[in-house]
Design a protein around this motif. Sequence first.
Motif, PDB file in Angstrom:
ATOM      1  N   MET A   1       0.574  -1.044   0.465  1.00 55.80           N
ATOM      2  CA  MET A   1      -0.022  -0.433  -0.114  1.00 55.80           C
ATOM      3  C   MET A   1       0.889   1.445  -0.079  1.00 55.80           C
ATOM      4  SD  MET A   1      -2.967   1.052   2.299  1.00 55.80           S
ATOM      5  CE  MET A   1      -4.259   0.145   1.865  1.00 55.80           C
ATOM      6  N   TYR A   2       0.464   2.165  -0.739  1.00 56.17           N
ATOM      7  CA  TYR A   2       1.510   3.341  -0.941  1.00 56.17           C
ATOM      8  C   TYR A   2       0.451   4.629  -0.513  1.00 56.17           C
ATOM      9  CZ  TYR A   2       4.006   7.218  -3.074  1.00 56.17           C
ATOM     10  OH  TYR A   2       4.905   8.363  -3.270  1.00 56.17           O
ATOM     11  N   THR A   3       0.820   5.553   0.138  1.00 56.92           N
ATOM     12  CA  THR A   3       0.289   6.704   0.877  1.00 56.92           C
ATOM     13  C   THR A   3       0.455   8.194   0.404  1.00 56.92           C
ATOM     14  OG1 THR A   3       0.670   6.245   2.854  1.00 56.92           O
ATOM     15  CG2 THR A   3      -1.430   4.754   2.845  1.00 56.92           C
ATOM     16  N   ILE A   4       0.168   8.919   0.279  1.00 55.86           N
ATOM     17  CA  ILE A   4       0.017  10.352   0.126  1.00 55.86           C
ATOM     18  C   ILE A   4      -0.708  10.843   1.884  1.00 55.86           C
ATOM     19  CG2 ILE A   4       1.445  10.543  -1.673  1.00 55.86           C
ATOM     20  CD1 ILE A   4      -0.302  11.521  -2.546  1.00 55.86           C
ATOM     21  N   ALA A   5      -0.497  12.230   2.110  1.00 59.94           N
ATOM     22  CA  ALA A   5      -0.849  12.736   2.840  1.00 59.94           C
ATOM     23  C   ALA A   5      -1.187  14.702   2.641  1.00 59.94           C
ATOM     24  CB  ALA A   5       0.357  12.851   4.456  1.00 59.94           C
ATOM     25  N   SER A   6      -2.233  14.910   2.693  1.00 60.49           N
ATOM     26  CA  SER A   6      -2.451  15.963   2.439  1.00 60.49           C
ATOM     27  C   SER A   6      -3.592  16.892   3.602  1.00 60.49           C
ATOM     28  CB  SER A   6      -3.052  16.432   1.021  1.00 60.49           C
ATOM     29  OG  SER A   6      -3.351  17.411   0.282  1.00 60.49           O
ATOM     30  N   ARG A   7      -3.166  18.244   3.130  1.00 60.28           N
ATOM     31  CA  ARG A   7      -4.126  18.929   3.786  1.00 60.28           C
ATOM     32  C   ARG A   7      -5.289  19.838   3.103  1.00 60.28           C
ATOM     33  NH1 ARG A   7      -2.916  23.638   8.502  1.00 60.28           N
ATOM     34  NH2 ARG A   7      -5.512  23.054   9.486  1.00 60.28           N
ATOM     35  N   VAL A   8      -7.331  19.480   3.226  1.00 56.95           N
ATOM     36  CA  VAL A   8      -8.257  20.834   2.435  1.00 56.95           C
ATOM     37  C   VAL A   8      -7.742  21.965   2.486  1.00 56.95           C
ATOM     38  CG1 VAL A   8      -9.975  20.959   1.605  1.00 56.95           C
ATOM     39  CG2 VAL A   8      -9.537  18.819   2.430  1.00 56.95           C
ATOM     40  N   SER A  77      -3.584   0.909  -3.742  1.00 54.80           N
ATOM     41  CA  SER A  77      -2.728  -0.889  -3.555  1.00 54.80           C
ATOM     42  C   SER A  77      -3.340  -1.980  -5.122  1.00 54.80           C
ATOM     43  CB  SER A  77      -3.145  -1.259  -2.232  1.00 54.80           C
ATOM     44  OG  SER A  77      -4.984  -1.524  -2.060  1.00 54.80           O
ATOM     45  N   ILE A  78      -3.068  -2.525  -4.897  1.00 53.53           N
ATOM     46  CA  ILE A  78      -3.174  -3.232  -5.721  1.00 53.53           C
ATOM     47  C   ILE A  78      -3.955  -4.612  -5.341  1.00 53.53           C
ATOM     48  CG2 ILE A  78      -2.538  -4.364  -8.056  1.00 53.53           C
ATOM     49  CD1 ILE A  78      -2.158  -1.385  -8.354  1.00 53.53           C
ATOM     50  N   TYR A  79      -4.671  -4.843  -5.635  1.00 54.06           N
ATOM     51  CA  TYR A  79      -5.091  -6.164  -5.534  1.00 54.06           C
ATOM     52  C   TYR A  79      -4.817  -8.027  -6.604  1.00 54.06           C
ATOM     53  CZ  TYR A  79     -10.261  -4.935  -7.064  1.00 54.06           C
ATOM     54  OH  TYR A  79     -10.625  -4.802  -7.877  1.00 54.06           O
ATOM     55  N   GLN A  80      -4.838  -7.249  -7.570  1.00 53.97           N
ATOM     56  CA  GLN A  80      -4.968  -8.032  -8.815  1.00 53.97           C
ATOM     57  C   GLN A  80      -4.080  -7.853  -9.516  1.00 53.97           C
ATOM     58  OE1 GLN A  80      -8.541  -9.551 -11.059  1.00 53.97           O
ATOM     59  NE2 GLN A  80      -7.991 -11.784  -9.817  1.00 53.97           N
ATOM     60  N   ASP A 131      -2.068  -6.530  -1.915  1.00 55.31           N
ATOM     61  CA  ASP A 131      -2.679  -6.270  -1.043  1.00 55.31           C
ATOM     62  C   ASP A 131      -4.305  -7.159  -1.025  1.00 55.31           C
ATOM     63  OD1 ASP A 131      -0.824  -4.437   0.864  1.00 55.31           O
ATOM     64  OD2 ASP A 131      -1.050  -3.574  -0.874  1.00 55.31           O
ATOM     65  N   PRO A 132      -4.551  -7.137   0.285  1.00 48.42           N
ATOM     66  CA  PRO A 132      -5.731  -7.739  -0.006  1.00 48.42           C
ATOM     67  C   PRO A 132      -7.335  -6.556  -0.556  1.00 48.42           C
ATOM     68  CG  PRO A 132      -5.247  -8.229   2.700  1.00 48.42           C
ATOM     69  CD  PRO A 132      -4.250  -7.588   1.451  1.00 48.42           C
ATOM     70  N   GLN A 133      -8.157  -7.168  -1.236  1.00 44.81           N
ATOM     71  CA  GLN A 133      -9.157  -6.125  -1.363  1.00 44.81           C
ATOM     72  C   GLN A 133      -9.808  -5.948  -0.701  1.00 44.81           C
ATOM     73  OE1 GLN A 133     -11.349  -8.229  -4.693  1.00 44.81           O
ATOM     74  NE2 GLN A 133     -12.855  -6.665  -5.066  1.00 44.81           N
ATOM     75  N   LEU A 134     -10.097  -3.904  -0.403  1.00 43.68           N
ATOM     76  CA  LEU A 134     -10.887  -3.782   0.498  1.00 43.68           C
ATOM     77  C   LEU A 134     -12.430  -4.280  -0.148  1.00 43.68           C
ATOM     78  CD1 LEU A 134      -8.659  -0.629   0.676  1.00 43.68           C
ATOM     79  CD2 LEU A 134      -8.574  -3.003   2.083  1.00 43.68           C
ATOM     80  N   ASP A 135     -12.860  -3.231   1.528  1.00 40.35           N
ATOM     81  CA  ASP A 135     -14.507  -3.854   1.049  1.00 40.35           C
ATOM     82  C   ASP A 135     -14.900  -2.439   0.868  1.00 40.35           C
ATOM     83  OD1 ASP A 135     -17.424  -4.651   1.761  1.00 40.35           O
ATOM     84  OD2 ASP A 135     -16.873  -2.847   3.881  1.00 40.35           O
ATOM     85  N   MET A 136     -15.984  -2.237  -0.689  1.00 39.52           N
ATOM     86  CA  MET A 136     -16.618  -1.219  -0.760  1.00 39.52           C
ATOM     87  C   MET A 136     -18.156  -1.880  -1.168  1.00 39.52           C
ATOM     88  SD  MET A 136     -14.769   0.482  -4.039  1.00 39.52           S
ATOM     89  CE  MET A 136     -15.783   1.685  -4.959  1.00 39.52           C
ATOM     90  N   ASP A 137     -18.709  -1.523  -2.290  1.00 45.61           N
ATOM     91  CA  ASP A 137     -20.002  -1.804  -3.131  1.00 45.61           C
ATOM     92  C   ASP A 137     -18.647  -1.847  -4.419  1.00 45.61           C
ATOM     93  OD1 ASP A 137     -21.494  -1.808  -1.169  1.00 45.61           O
ATOM     94  OD2 ASP A 137     -22.094   0.062  -1.484  1.00 45.61           O
ATOM     95  N   TYR A 138     -18.955  -2.919  -5.191  1.00 43.59           N
ATOM     96  CA  TYR A 138     -18.457  -3.228  -6.399  1.00 43.59           C
ATOM     97  C   TYR A 138     -19.239  -3.553  -7.802  1.00 43.59           C
ATOM     98  CZ  TYR A 138     -14.260  -3.567  -3.916  1.00 43.59           C
ATOM     99  OH  TYR A 138     -13.246  -3.374  -3.595  1.00 43.59           O
TER     100      TYR A 138
END
Length: 237
Positions: A1-8, A77-80, A131-138
Amino acid sequence: MYTIASRVGASQTGADGNMKLISAVDLMQDCSMLWMESEPSFTTFLSSNNLGMFLLFRQAQVIRLPKYGERVRAATSIYQCKGFYGYRNTFLYGEDGGPCVKSWGIGAFVSYETGRMVRLPKEEMDKVVLDPQLDMDYGDKRILLPSGESKPLPAMPVRRNDIDLNGHMNNARYLEAAMELLPQGRTVLGFRVEYKAPAKLGDLLYPGLVEAGNRVYITLSGNDGQTYAVLEFSLGS
């Protein structure tokens, strides 16, 4: 998993004091592309073979939009990863740690020389961290337009500012253009975008719009009938 931080910031905030949806998409998209930094071997393989990654489909589910000044974090993140395609999740998290926008997308590996999709060798695919596939409505990756006559709308030019480093219209700009056609005062709860062909500087986008209940379908096409993108929006009150 790759992340970047920011501020609105102010330029990302709408009149309601919340982050604009298109600004959230831009941040998530930047995170997806900067992910390449976490896979130097894979990046070297693509560049040495004159290959790129092009988005074919994206779906997003809006939980809430962060407020002005809120600290946010985008994570991808890539899951497949198989054959011609890569599948990824990209989420935007708020200051409370909970997800604000959930998304998944499909990308294709494309030759810059021929413009055609390329199947990557298994040994290169195996180097990518999954990484594992994350939970959401697909939803389905195919967007089927409902029956009914499409409402034609005035053409929209592809502007210089719409062009990205690949030399064509950035995928978030199709979304931005289509959102201008949505009914005012309605909240976007989610969207799906199917990318058909890249529009370039000087092209005109001819929108077609069909409403079906709480969903709005928009096509962006050329004057020759070539469809550039098909979009579906789920709207709230």
